[in-house]
Design a protein around this motif. Structure first.
Motif, short mmCIF file in Angstrom:
data_model
loop_
_atom_site.label_atom_id
_atom_site.label_comp_id
_atom_site.label_asym_id
_atom_site.label_seq_id
_atom_site.Cartn_x
_atom_site.Cartn_y
_atom_site.Cartn_z
N UNK A 253 1.05 -1.16 0.22
CA UNK A 253 -0.06 -0.24 -0.34
C UNK A 253 0.75 1.04 -0.61
N UNK A 254 0.27 2.62 -0.60
CA UNK A 254 0.76 3.19 -1.02
C UNK A 254 0.98 4.20 0.55
N UNK A 255 3.36 5.29 0.29
CA UNK A 255 2.86 5.07 2.02
C UNK A 255 4.00 6.65 1.48
N UNK A 256 4.15 7.14 2.73
CA UNK A 256 4.78 8.30 2.78
C UNK A 256 5.82 8.65 1.21
N UNK A 257 6.72 7.57 1.50
CA UNK A 257 7.89 7.37 0.49
C UNK A 257 6.97 7.98 -1.40
N UNK A 258 5.91 7.45 -1.55
CA UNK A 258 4.93 7.44 -2.96
C UNK A 258 4.94 9.41 -2.66
N UNK A 259 5.08 10.09 -3.81
CA UNK A 259 4.08 11.35 -4.18
C UNK A 259 4.19 11.06 -4.90
N UNK A 260 1.97 11.62 -4.99
CA UNK A 260 1.28 11.84 -6.19
C UNK A 260 1.72 13.43 -6.74
N UNK A 261 1.46 12.89 -7.60
CA UNK A 261 1.49 13.89 -9.28
C UNK A 261 0.16 13.69 -9.66
N UNK A 262 -0.43 12.90 -10.37
CA UNK A 262 -1.69 13.22 -10.91
C UNK A 262 -2.64 11.75 -10.97
N UNK A 263 -4.07 11.73 -11.38
CA UNK A 263 -4.32 10.36 -11.32
C UNK A 263 -5.57 11.66 -12.55
N UNK A 264 -5.88 9.84 -13.14
CA UNK A 264 -7.12 9.98 -13.75
C UNK A 264 -7.21 8.05 -14.43
N UNK A 265 -7.66 7.96 -15.71
CA UNK A 265 -8.11 6.52 -16.25
C UNK A 265 -6.67 5.49 -16.48
N UNK A 266 -6.16 5.89 -17.20
CA UNK A 266 -4.81 5.39 -17.23
C UNK A 266 -3.68 6.50 -18.08
N UNK A 267 -2.53 5.87 -18.25
CA UNK A 267 -1.59 6.42 -18.09
C UNK A 267 -1.74 8.26 -19.46
N UNK A 268 -2.28 7.48 -19.80
CA UNK A 268 -2.94 8.82 -21.18
C UNK A 268 -2.81 10.42 -21.20
N UNK A 269 -4.09 9.97 -19.41
CA UNK A 269 -4.97 10.84 -19.36
C UNK A 269 -3.81 11.75 -18.04
N UNK A 270 -2.33 11.19 -17.75
CA UNK A 270 -1.31 12.16 -16.95
C UNK A 270 0.73 11.78 -16.86
N UNK A 271 -0.01 11.69 -18.48
CA UNK A 271 1.60 11.38 -18.94
C UNK A 271 2.18 12.98 -18.49
N UNK A 272 3.30 12.36 -17.83
CA UNK A 272 4.46 14.06 -17.25
C UNK A 272 4.50 14.98 -18.48
N UNK A 273 4.75 14.33 -19.79
CA UNK A 273 5.38 15.05 -21.06
C UNK A 273 4.96 14.59 -21.88
N UNK A 274 3.41 15.89 -22.48
CA UNK A 274 2.87 15.16 -24.41
C UNK A 274 2.61 16.08 -25.27
N UNK A 275 3.71 16.01 -26.13
CA UNK A 275 2.52 17.01 -27.47
C UNK A 275 3.19 16.98 -28.58
N UNK A 276 3.44 17.78 -29.10
CA UNK A 276 3.98 17.23 -31.15
C UNK A 276 5.16 18.39 -30.75
N UNK A 277 5.48 17.83 -32.33
CA UNK A 277 6.85 19.20 -32.58
C UNK A 277 6.39 19.22 -34.38
N UNK A 278 6.58 20.67 -35.17
CA UNK A 278 6.54 20.49 -36.05
C UNK A 278 8.04 20.65 -36.92
N UNK A 279 8.75 19.62 -37.43
CA UNK A 279 10.07 19.27 -38.31
C UNK A 279 10.54 18.71 -36.98
N UNK A 280 12.49 18.98 -37.12
CA UNK A 280 13.07 18.76 -36.01
C UNK A 280 13.29 16.24 -36.64
N UNK A 281 12.60 16.32 -37.49
CA UNK A 281 13.27 14.87 -38.27
C UNK A 281 13.33 13.95 -36.68
#
Length: 295
Positions: A253-281
């Motif tokens: 069970x989660x304890x004091x060493x677990x720090x909560x950032x986000x809650x959702x239905x799955x990773x797609x809802x709460x991805x730490x960094x998500x986005x798009x780029x134009x160009x860049x190869x």
């Protein structure tokens, strides 16, 4: 209340110049009953002109920006100061029997909180696989039908940890859940998604939680798996009790060493960094996380 310093760095490197970037971030820890984000700063290089923030649908703090400056490298660094104490867990005997949980959940959805319904069905990264339903039966095999939900989670979670191998090289976020089931190895995101699929098919609302683990545990305590990157675990809704967080990667069970950032239905809802780029190869991505007691 103990305080922790969290540094999370993400660096994109492009083969050629990217002309623009659009990014959505979940990096700021939540304020909850056992946790408070005392300070947060976000550094983006090159610096965007329109960095803003909002609360998303699930109550998580989300930062959004557009970068229109040509760049070969994009670095995102967040620094948080978080007060975190041991969450209060319900006594197992005060939680309902696991065998009758579906009826209690149905009543809770109808009479108390209809939003629980969304945590009972398949989501973008959590299909309700028949193999996951069979796994749920395997995890609960031989357990007394009258066992409490808390005891079921503890015993089934221990069996889950014994059946699956933590292997950072085994999967990517795009790896199908069916493959994780077949190979029986993966990382914390895989294990959270898989246990969520099991719980939802047994009638228990289950959410995905993203966060961090203390990098170096207190003296005498074992170092937990997944402490060098963003971590993930499961939150299960128990009628009459509320949400209870469980870490299948470390069978606890989660304890004091677990720090909560986000809650959702799955990773797609709460991805730490998500986005798009134009160009860049082509691009490479490097991340780093450090969590340590604040001085």
């Amino acid at each position: 209340m103990p305080r922790y310093s969290v540094t999370h760095t993400t660096c994109y490197e492009h083969a050629s110049f990217a002309t623009a970037a659009w990014q959505a971030l979940h990096l700021q820890p939540r304020n909850e009953a056992a946790q408070h984000c005392d300070a947060f700063e976000l550094e983006v290089a090159p610096h965007p002109a329109d960095l803003t923030s909002r609360l998303d649908y699930f109550g998580n703090k989300q930062h959004i920006f557009t970068l229109r400056e040509p760049h070969r490298e994009l670095t995102i660094t967040s620094r948080s100061l978080v007060s975190r104490e041991e969450p209060v867990l319900p006594m197992a005997g005060l939680t309902p029997p696991f065998a009758g949980i579906s009826a209690l959940v149905s009543r809770a959805v109808a009479e108390e909180d209809f939003t629980l319904e969304q945590f009972l069905h398949a989501s973008a990264l959590v299909p309700l696989l028949p193999e996951a339903e069979a796994l749920a039966e395997e995890l609960g095999q031989g357990l007394d039908p009258g066992i409490s939900v808390m005891d079921w989670l503890a015993l089934a979670g221990a069996r889950f940890r014994e059946a699956f191998i933590f292997d950072p090289e085994a999967t990517q976020i795009s790896t199908p859940l069916a493959e994780v089931l077949l190979e029986r190895r993966g990382v914390c995101q895989d294990f959270a998604h898989l246990l969520i699929s099991c719980l939802r098919q047994r009638g228990l609302p289950a959410a995905y939680v993203s966060g961090y683990l203390l990098t170096k545990p207190p003296p005498g305590q074992p170092r937990l798996e997944g402490a060098d990157a963003s971590h993930a675990w499961v939150s299960a809704y128990i009628p009459g009790t509320g949400w209870v967080d469980y870490d299948p990667t470390n069978a606890c069970f989660v304890g004091a060493g677990h720090i909560v950032v986000a809650r959702g239905r799955d990773f797609f809802d709460v991805s730490p960094v998500k986005g798009l780029f134009s160009g860049g190869g082509g691009q490479t991505l490097e991340t780093g996380v450090t969590v340590e007691p604040a001085r």
